[in-house]
Design a protein around this motif. Structure first.
Motif, PDB file in Angstrom:
ATOM      1  N   ILE A 115       1.098  -1.066  -0.372  1.00 56.66           N
ATOM      2  CA  ILE A 115       0.151   0.287  -0.051  1.00 56.66           C
ATOM      3  C   ILE A 115       1.300   1.340   0.269  1.00 56.66           C
ATOM      4  CG2 ILE A 115      -1.575   1.693   1.768  1.00 56.66           C
ATOM      5  CD1 ILE A 115      -2.479  -1.702   2.592  1.00 56.66           C
ATOM      6  N   ALA A 116       0.482   2.368  -0.376  1.00 58.40           N
ATOM      7  CA  ALA A 116       1.177   3.148  -0.549  1.00 58.40           C
ATOM      8  C   ALA A 116       1.055   3.788   0.330  1.00 58.40           C
ATOM      9  CB  ALA A 116       0.736   4.582  -2.046  1.00 58.40           C
ATOM     10  N   VAL A 117       3.222   4.892   0.975  1.00 56.68           N
ATOM     11  CA  VAL A 117       3.211   5.224   1.876  1.00 56.68           C
ATOM     12  C   VAL A 117       4.005   6.653   1.617  1.00 56.68           C
ATOM     13  CG1 VAL A 117       4.819   5.074   3.991  1.00 56.68           C
ATOM     14  CG2 VAL A 117       3.772   2.489   2.821  1.00 56.68           C
ATOM     15  N   THR A 118       3.244   7.337   2.066  1.00 56.11           N
ATOM     16  CA  THR A 118       3.706   8.717   1.951  1.00 56.11           C
ATOM     17  C   THR A 118       5.576   8.657   2.399  1.00 56.11           C
ATOM     18  OG1 THR A 118       2.683  10.037   4.292  1.00 56.11           O
ATOM     19  CG2 THR A 118       1.224   9.636   2.178  1.00 56.11           C
ATOM     20  N   GLN A 119       5.976  10.056   2.351  1.00 56.81           N
ATOM     21  CA  GLN A 119       7.551  10.305   3.122  1.00 56.81           C
ATOM     22  C   GLN A 119       7.123  11.114   4.725  1.00 56.81           C
ATOM     23  OE1 GLN A 119      10.270  10.364   1.669  1.00 56.81           O
ATOM     24  NE2 GLN A 119      11.245  10.192   4.259  1.00 56.81           N
ATOM     25  N   GLU A 120       5.737  11.472   5.193  1.00 55.48           N
ATOM     26  CA  GLU A 120       5.530  11.802   6.675  1.00 55.48           C
ATOM     27  C   GLU A 120       5.552  10.331   7.156  1.00 55.48           C
ATOM     28  OE1 GLU A 120       2.248  14.039   9.106  1.00 55.48           O
ATOM     29  OE2 GLU A 120       2.327  13.553   6.810  1.00 55.48           O
ATOM     30  N   GLU A 121       4.925   9.526   7.117  1.00 61.53           N
ATOM     31  CA  GLU A 121       4.561   8.624   7.129  1.00 61.53           C
ATOM     32  C   GLU A 121       6.313   7.805   7.272  1.00 61.53           C
ATOM     33  OE1 GLU A 121      -0.556   7.074   6.374  1.00 61.53           O
ATOM     34  OE2 GLU A 121       1.737   7.384   5.006  1.00 61.53           O
ATOM     35  N   LEU A 122       6.506   7.695   6.592  1.00 62.52           N
ATOM     36  CA  LEU A 122       7.811   7.254   6.807  1.00 62.52           C
ATOM     37  C   LEU A 122       8.486   7.634   7.798  1.00 62.52           C
ATOM     38  CD1 LEU A 122       8.680   6.693   3.093  1.00 62.52           C
ATOM     39  CD2 LEU A 122       8.282   4.516   4.979  1.00 62.52           C
TER      40      LEU A 122
END
Length: 309
Positions: free
Chosen positions: A210-217
Motif C-alpha cells: 500500500i502506498a506510504v507517504t514520506q510523512e508516514e515514513l
C-alpha cells in the motif's frame, strides 16, 4: 489434503486447544507452553533452567495469532482456571499487547527472539566459546570492533526497508515475507556493507503493498530508531547479518588471514546464511546457548516456579 495443509490444520487454535484438553485430563499439574512455530528451540532451555517444571508440555501454535487464539480459549473456560500455562509471542512491528487487556503472555522486549542472538553480548559469547578467544586477545577486540562497525553499516543499509515494512504492517498490507532474500538488496563483506535498492523497487517486489507517504515514513523512522536498531529491526534480517559475519570470520580464521587474525584458528561451527530463509530453526537451535535472556523473560519464567522445585 497436502502435508503442509495437514500441519496447518493441526496448528489452528481449535486443534491445539483440543489437544491441550486431552493432555490436561492426564497432566493437570504440568506447565503447558504455547509457542509461535518452533520458538521452543530458544525458550526450551530457559524454561528448564528458570521455571524448572517437573513436567512441561509444548505446543506449536503456528503464528502469533495462533498463540493468542489458544490463550483466549483457555482463559475463557472456567474449567481451566487453575492451569499453569505459559504463552510466548514476538513483538514484531505490531502494537504491543501491553496496550491491550491481555495478561499472562510473554511478549519479546525486541522485535523477535532472533534479535536476542545478535547483540554484541551474544556475539562475544560466540567469540569466547567457538573461536576460543579470551577477552584480552587482540583478535577478540578486533572482531568485536569489526562486528560493531559492520552492524551499524548493516542497519544503515536496511533502515529504509524496515521502516517501509513497518508502515505496511500498520496498514495491514498483505506482504509475503516468507523466504524473502535480503541478500538481493544488501551486499555484505568484512570490508563494508552497502544497499542497492530504492523504495520504488520495494513496491515492485511486493505488488500488494500500500502506498506510504514520506510523512508516514518519517514518523515510523522516529519510532523505530528511538530504540536500538538491533532490537527494533526485523529479527530475520538481524540474524542473517550475524550468520553472514560469522561465516566470513570463520573462513578467515581457518585460513589464518593476518588481516583479521594474528594466528590460524580451527573452528568447526557451521553457519550458513542461505538457510535463514529455508530453515531458520537450525540456527535458532545451534546458537541458543549464546542468545540473550532478558530480565523480563527471567521474571516471567520465575513466576511458574513451584515450591517443589
Amino acid at each position: 489434503m497436502s502435508v503442509d495443509k495437514l500441519r496447518e490444520a493441526r496448528r489452528t487454535p481449535a486443534s491445539v486447544f483440543m489437544q491441550f484438553t486431552r493432555q490436561y485430563k492426564e497432566y493437570e499439574s504440568a506447565l503447558y507452553c504455547f509457542f509461535e512455530g518452533e520458538d521452543d528451540k530458544y525458550y526450551g532451555i530457559r524454561i528448564d533452567n528458570i521455571a524448572r517444571p517437573t513436567k512441561d508440555i509444548y505446543a506449536n501454535c503456528g503464528g502469533k495469532e495462533g498463540v493468542l487464539g489458544v490463550y483466549r480459549l483457555i482463559n475463557n473456560n472456567e474449567s481451566y482456571s487453575q492451569v499453569r500455562a505459559a504463552y510466548f509471542i514476538d513483538r514484531d512491528f505490531d502494537e504491543s499487547i501491553k496496550n491491550t487487556q491481555i495478561t499472562g503472555v510473554y511478549e519479546t522486549s525486541c522485535y523477535s527472539i532472533e534479535n536476542f542472538y545478535t547483540s554484541i553480548n551474544s556475539f562475544c559469547k560466540i567469540l569466547r566459546t567457538e573461536f576460543k578467544l579470551a577477552e584480552s586477545d587482540i583478535d577478540f577486540n578486533n572482531c568485536k570492533n569489526l562486528y560493531t562497525q559492520l552492524q551499524k553499516e548493516f542497519h544503515d543499509a536496511i533502515e529504509l526497508l524496515n521502516i517501509w515494512i513497518a508502515c505496511q504492517t500498520e496498514k495491514q498490507a498483505k506482504l509475503n515475507l516468507s523466504g524473502f532474500d535480503i541478500s538481493k538488496l544488501v551486499q555484505m563483506d568484512l570490508d563494508n556493507i552497502t544497499s542497492n535498492y530504492t523504495i520504488n523497487e520495494l513496491y515492485t517486489k511486493f505488488p500488494k503493498a500500500i502506498a506510504v507517504t514520506q510523512e508516514e515514513l518519517d514518523l515510523k523512522k522516529s519510532d523505530l530508531c528511538s530504540q536500538e536498531r538491533q532490537k527494533s529491526f526485523r529479527g530475520k534480517f538481524e540474524i542473517y547479518f550475524l550468520c553472514k559475519v560469522l561465516q566470513k570470520l570463520i573462513e578467515e580464521a581457518n585460513k589464518g588471514n593476518p588481516k583479521y587474525f594474528t594466528k590460524r584458528i580451527s573452528i568447526t561451527l557451521n553457519v550458513n546464511p542461505k538457510t535463514i530463509n529455508v530453515n531458520p530453526e537450525t540456527i535458532i537451535s545451534d546458537l541458543s546457548q549464546y542468545a540473550d535472556t532478558p530480565d523480563c523473560l527471567v521474571d516471567y519464567l520465575e513466576s511458574f516456579r513451584t515450591s517443589v522445585n
